[in-house]
Scaffold this active site. Structure first.
Site, PDB file in Angstrom:
ATOM      1  N   ASP A  17       0.785  -1.225   0.000  1.00  0.00           N
ATOM      2  CA  ASP A  17       0.000   0.000   0.000  1.00  0.00           C
ATOM      3  C   ASP A  17       0.822   1.282   0.000  1.00  0.00           C
ATOM      4  OD1 ASP A  17      -2.409  -1.424   0.059  1.00  0.00           O
ATOM      5  OD2 ASP A  17      -2.267  -1.681   2.215  1.00  0.00           O
ATOM      6  N   ASP A 414      -0.963  17.569 -37.774  1.00  0.00           N
ATOM      7  CA  ASP A 414      -1.319  17.142 -39.122  1.00  0.00           C
ATOM      8  C   ASP A 414      -2.641  17.825 -39.455  1.00  0.00           C
ATOM      9  OD1 ASP A 414      -1.280  15.689 -41.506  1.00  0.00           O
ATOM     10  OD2 ASP A 414      -2.506  14.104 -40.642  1.00  0.00           O
ATOM     11  N   THR A 416      -5.309  16.578 -42.133  1.00  0.00           N
ATOM     12  CA  THR A 416      -6.407  15.659 -42.403  1.00  0.00           C
ATOM     13  C   THR A 416      -6.604  14.672 -41.259  1.00  0.00           C
ATOM     14  OG1 THR A 416      -5.907  15.831 -44.756  1.00  0.00           O
ATOM     15  CG2 THR A 416      -7.348  14.024 -44.069  1.00  0.00           C
TER      16      THR A 416
END
Length: 717
Positions: A17, A414, A416
């Site tokens: 833990d 980019d 497209t």
């Protein structure tokens, strides 16, 4: 020399833990012969080991168990155990949604508390018993701690928190502070218990995503429907999804239409209309229609499973800050021992101060110096940041990527499919001698059945405008030019402006209109009816709805944006001017890579955003590569991060999230070191002692973890 064959085994570890636990396990497993690499994740409760095939997986599990933790192979059916009321939980761990008192750690804490209360009662009833009842109460909690300290020391971690605790408690007994030592041990156990609760909350944050997939599914078999476990669905099965149900698997709709709420997977708040042949994702919600869905991915490969797997792997990779803190803590803990020893020894030896008083102060310093809060400060915040990002459809491959977003100073997009939707739509219909609706109907009639992107755009526009689509006779493609056919007794030809000019005379006004539309980056198709121009249809791949706002958000935080595209300069400039972004056009993949490199040489930290395939060279060259896509098509293998729903705004949000995480880490480190510094001074001057010392350590750990968990609410309105 024969090459040693290796394999990778992942284990689920119970009772781990805190970062100190992870460090002990990492050291112990690395010391084993045949182990090549170890990756420990506190947040996932997992250990991933690359080891020689000759080293059995059971050997690693036994090594971990010697430290007091449970370890089972991740995919083992025995990884869970039944608890008293038939519920299932991880042995020794506090599972999300289960009572915290079920764990062994809780039982030990309660036993220690009961023993201490009994010691106080015995002292009241039998005052002559002296410190012996408190010594017995001390041993109840201290013996398991000392055993863990011994196991850790033999496994290569002599300077563990359990070692510091054991030395402090034994030292307190030797100077007659037995009652106080028993209380300190109890407080230490309570602190560990609180750490366990916090760690379970962190695990639940990503486990909640996995729980979005329903446990059962209605599958079509032998003309009827059968309810089966969703985990058993195979590719090709046809399932029935009722209104209001979560979709149990990735698939493709074969019958029906409905609004699909994809917010659990992508963070996209607006439901999408899906119909036949459309893809749907596991965990999304079918809102208003009955669907038949053909399964396209097994349970372990569906979108939710891939996201969870990515986040789990990301949480196991360490951020640079976390690696620095880990290195620092290796020297910090021995340093605390040295400082504690000097405080205990030097004043009595050099200045003749009382031994008991300064040994007591030295022991308190050991407790103050426990490194848990410091070591957990970074991974807790990083894990929370990765989890909340995944829930919003922003996936990042590890803490290094999350941390890196905060340093980005430029983003190269980019065009497209990134700044634009990636598919053309009809933007203008210009009619000559007919209505726009008639022009659209005739063009759509010619394009019926075609899958060409321009044809799909025209058919989509006709459907959206509810324009009738009459039958076309003798429709055929004219290679490299367009399509022709007969509609309502009229011979039609839909083609490029150049091809249309070969069959008909275009007026100066028509030529000017075509050139104007081309100047806006639009592709123009000319519809001829006989030898006369019936109309013009302009199409363009339009920007995403949030592209302009997303780019503006980047500018607001001082980040430069540039568009890199292989498209022609006219189209690129038309899109770029509308979005207010710098454009570089006519680029090949290697040109994009070169430009990214040039920006880096100018001192920019560059993120590259693309589809992850055509832009692979530039994505790899950038400081951070980001894939823009949806669901199973995201190119995660190429990029460092991905945006599932394709919102441009999330680039700025990733930067904001990174900065929020880094601010949280700085706060955590300040709390951890600040509290220690304050209590170090107050201990040396005699204001505080053992009890406040352990409370300072426990309190700092809980505060740091709770502060990190605040990030789980990041971005909520």
């Amino acid at each position: 020399m024969a090459k040693t064959l290796t394999q990778t085994t992942r284990y689920r570890v119970s009772g781990m833990d805190c970062a100190s636990c992870a460090s002990k396990i990492d050291t112990a497993v690395r010391r084993m012969e045949g182990v090549e690499d170890v990756s420990v994740s506190v947040t996932n409760g997992s250990v991933t080991v690359t080891h020689a095939e000759s080293l059995g997986s059971d050997a690693v599990a036994r090594q971990v168990s010697r430290l007091g933790y449970g370890a089972t192979p991740w995919d083992s059916g025995d990884r869970e155990v039944e608890n008293g009321d038939g519920n299932r939980q991880l042995d020794g761990q506090i599972p999300a949604g289960q009572p915290w008192w079920r764990s062994r750690r809780t039982k030990l804490t309660i036993a220690s508390g009961v023993a201490l209360v009994a010691a106080y009662a015995a002292g009241l009833v039998y005052p002559a018993a002296g410190h012996w009842p408190f010594l017995a109460a001390l041993l109840v909690g201290l013996v398991p701690i000392a055993q863990r300290a011994g196991s850790a020391a033999f496994a290569g971690t002599p300077f563990s928190i359990e070692t510091l605790m054991t030395i402090a408690a034994v030292g307190a007994v030797l100077i007659g502070a037995t009652e106080e030592a028993a209380m300190v041990v109890l407080l230490f156990l309570v602190g560990e218990l609180l750490e366990g609760v916090a760690a379970s909350r962190a695990r639940a944050s990503i486990q909640g995503l996995a729980d979005l997939v329903p446990k059962t599914a209605l599958v079509e078999r032998n003309g009827g429907t059968t309810e089966v476990p969703a985990a058993t669905l195979a590719v090709g099965d046809v399932i029935i999804v009722r209104p209001g149900d979560r979709i149990p698997a990735d698939g493709e709709i074969v019958e029906g239409s409905s609004e699909i709420d994809e917010s659990p997977v992508t963070g996209e708040s607006t439901p999408k209309r899906k119909t036949e042949n459309d893809a749907v994702f596991a965990g999304t919600i079918n809102t208003d229609g009955v669907l038949k869905v053909r399964v396209t991915a097994a349970a372990e490969d569906n979108t939710i499973a891939r996201v969870v797997r990515l986040v789990e792997q990301a949480q196991e990779s360490k951020a640079p800050t976390e690696r620095f803190i880990d290195r620092f803590s290796r020297y910090y803990t021995p340093g605390v021992l040295v400082v504690g020893a000097l405080v205990a020894i030097l004043p009595p030896l050099v200045f003749g101060e009382p031994w008991d008083e300064w040994i007591y102060k030295g022991l308190a310093i050991l407790l103050i110096g426990c490194p848990c809060a410091l070591v957990i400060s970074t991974p807790a915040a990083v894990a929370a940041g990765l989890s909340v990002g995944a829930r919003r459809g922003m996936l990042m491959k590890g803490g290094a990527v999350l941390e890196g977003f905060g340093r980005i100073t430029a983003v190269a997009f980019d065009k497209t499919g990134t700044l634009t939707e990636g598919k053309p739509v009809v933007t203008d219909v210009v009619a000559y001698g007919r209505t726009e609706r008639e022009v659209l109907s005739m063009a759509a009639a010619l394009e019926q059945g075609s899958s060409h992107p321009l044809a799909v755009a025209i058919l989509g526009k006709a459907k959206a405008d509810k324009a009738p689509i009459p039958p076309a006779f003798g429709a055929k493609a004219v290679s490299g030019k367009g399509v022709e056919g007969n509609v309502g007794g009229v011979t039609l030809f839909l083609a490029s402006a150049k091809a249309a000019a070969e069959r008909a005379s275009l007026s100066p006004e028509q030529v000017s209109r075509i050139e104007d539309l081309n100047g806006q980056g639009k592709t123009v198709s000319v519809l001829l009816a006989g030898e006369a121009v019936a109309g013009l249809i302009a199409m363009r791949d339009e920007p995403r709805k949030d592209a302009k706002a997303g780019l503006a958000a980047l500018r607001e935080i001082g980040i430069r944006a540039v568009m890199l595209t292989g498209d022609n300069p006219k189209t690129a400039e038309a899109i770029a001017s509308g979005l207010g972004v710098e454009a570089r056009a006519g680029l090949l993949p290697q040109d994009k890579q070169r430009i990214v490199g040039e920006m880096q040489k100018q001192g920019f930290k560059v993120a590259k955003v693309g589809d992850g395939i055509n832009d692979a060279p530039a994505l790899a060259a950038a400081d951070i590569g980001i894939a823009m896509g949806g669901g199973t098509d995201v190119a995660l293998e190429t990029a460092d991060a991905a945006i599932l729903h394709g919102r441009v705004m999330e680039i700025a949000n990733m930067v904001h999230l990174s900065r929020a995480v880094m601010a949280n880490i700085k706060q955590n480190i300040a709390v951890a070191l600040g509290l220690k510094a304050v209590f170090l001074v107050t201990t040396v001057i005699g204001v505080t002692g053992l009890w406040p010392a352990i409370l300072a350590d426990t309190g700092a750990t809980v505060l740091v973890t709770a502060n990190a968990m605040r990030l789980l609410g990041w971005g909520r309105q």
